[in-house]
Design a protein around this motif. Structure first.
Motif, short mmCIF file in Angstrom:
data_model
loop_
_atom_site.label_atom_id
_atom_site.label_comp_id
_atom_site.label_asym_id
_atom_site.label_seq_id
_atom_site.Cartn_x
_atom_site.Cartn_y
_atom_site.Cartn_z
N UNK A 106 -58.20 -41.18 56.94
CA UNK A 106 -56.77 -40.86 56.98
C UNK A 106 -55.94 -42.00 56.40
N UNK A 107 -56.28 -43.23 56.75
CA UNK A 107 -55.54 -44.40 56.28
C UNK A 107 -55.64 -44.55 54.76
N UNK A 108 -56.84 -44.41 54.24
CA UNK A 108 -57.05 -44.57 52.80
C UNK A 108 -56.41 -43.43 52.01
N UNK A 109 -56.38 -42.25 52.59
CA UNK A 109 -55.71 -41.12 51.92
C UNK A 109 -54.22 -41.41 51.80
N UNK A 110 -53.60 -41.88 52.87
CA UNK A 110 -52.18 -42.23 52.82
C UNK A 110 -51.91 -43.35 51.83
N UNK A 111 -52.82 -44.31 51.76
CA UNK A 111 -52.66 -45.42 50.83
C UNK A 111 -52.64 -44.92 49.38
N UNK A 112 -53.56 -44.03 49.04
CA UNK A 112 -53.60 -43.52 47.68
C UNK A 112 -52.38 -42.66 47.37
N UNK A 113 -51.93 -41.88 48.34
CA UNK A 113 -50.74 -41.06 48.13
C UNK A 113 -49.51 -41.92 47.86
N UNK A 114 -49.46 -43.10 48.47
CA UNK A 114 -48.32 -44.01 48.27
C UNK A 114 -48.27 -44.57 46.86
#
Length: 336
Positions: A106-114
């Motif tokens: 979840x954390x890495x997905x949000x990071x890439x979306x940013x």
């Protein structure tokens, strides 16, 4: 002092969006304005970066790729195929490695979306979650509200989510049935995860046994680390374990079984038959060469990029599911 896109816009007397259009070769800029901006860029020695190219436009020409572990041979090969295909279409990539923990995913997905990516590609069936645990994929559905999400080797149902996967059930069913036709009665199943793909392979193995009237024996199903020597030693540690064939969900697991056979003095395929999965370089780098299921990873990756481009271009008829047919590469560890 380094010059940025804001400086170029100010010196040219135009907006940042106009500079970005010039950088991207847009036809919505007059030749006079284009020349003025290009002259300023040349005088200042300005080199646009990916973020400057994306300002004021709908596309950053950047794709996020998320995988759990780049050291995994299957995943590394998939990323290589994706990058090669994306670069053909002049897309940049941002790679993230999440590990297998749900919170980290979840954390890495949000990071890439940013990073303002145009689309997100998830490589590995681990992102499809566990059976009967729909909460495992909620973060993917949330991500799909922001950008198209493409999953390789797994299936998640949802709007703006597109999945490419192979028919793992049928492939494993066919391998197991091949052993049964050869008279094998104690077929060992080796697996290294509880992922979507692994669950389909397990189901195929069990279905073949049921259809042949064989019992499904728990002592012949093993979850183990995908490390060749670990698999060998684990099998050797079970002194009373008896089996005459092996269905493995990865080539590394199968080669561990091959090394076990060598230690035990078993002839392959006369005394024991072994089949792996993924048709990796490991399958032809061992002796004897390994029968393995080819899940056509390159096709899955190429299809994913092609479908992604169609989605980004506004095509509304892109299928959410793309199932690829597997092929059994018969080599020297089986006698089908």
């Amino acid at each position: 002092m380094a010059v940025n896109i804001y400086d170029v816009a100010k010196l040219s007397g135009v907006s940042i969006a106009t500079v970005s259009r010039v950088v991207n070769g847009s036809t919505k800029v007059s030749e006079k304005t284009r020349r003025k901006v290009l002259d300023v860029m040349e005088q200042c020695g300005y080199t646009p970066n990916v973020f400057a190219r994306g300002l004021g436009l709908d596309s950053m020409k950047t794709i996020g790729i998320l995988c759990p572990d780049i050291s995994d041979a299957f995943i590394a090969q998939a990323v290589a195929f994706l990058e090669e295909r994306l670069h053909q279409y002049e897309y940049d990539c941002i790679l993230g490695c999440s590990g297998y923990d749900l919170e980290a995913k979840e954390t890495h997905t949000k990071m890439l979306l940013s990073k303002r990516i145009d689309a997100l590609i998830l490589v590995s069936s681990t992102y499809a979650g566990r059976e009967r645990h729909p909460e495992d994929v909620e973060y993917i559905k949330e991500a799909a509200k922001q950008t198209p999400v493409f999953l390789i080797n797994g299936f998640v149902e949802g709007k703006n989510i597109y999945c490419s996967f192979c028919d793992d059930f049928k492939a494993t069913y066919d391998v197991t049935s091949g052993f049964i036709r050869r008279g094998k009665k104690k077929i060992l199943f080796l697996c290294d995860s509880y992922s979507y793909s692994a669950s389909k392979k397990m189901a195929g193995y069990e279905a073949a046994l049921r259809d042949a009237g064989y019992p499904i024996r728990g002592e012949l199903k093993f979850y183990t680390k995908n490390r060749i020597h670990h698999v060998r030693d684990m099998l050797l540690s079970h002194k009373n374990l008896e089996f005459d064939s092996v269905v493995a969900t990865d080539d590394g697991l199968a080669i561990g079984a091959l090394k076990y056979a060598n230690v035990k003095g078993l002839k392959v395929p006369d005394d024991i038959e072994i089949a792996g999965y993924n048709n990796s370089q490991l399958s032809v780098g061992c002796e004897p060469e390994l029968t393995s299921v080819d899940n056509h990873l390159e096709k899955m990756c190429n299809d994913t990029v092609d479908y992604m481009l169609r989605v980004l271009q506004g095509d509304t008829d892109v299928p959410p599911q793309n199932e690829v047919v597997c092929e059994i590469k018969k080599r020297c560890t089986t006698d089908f």
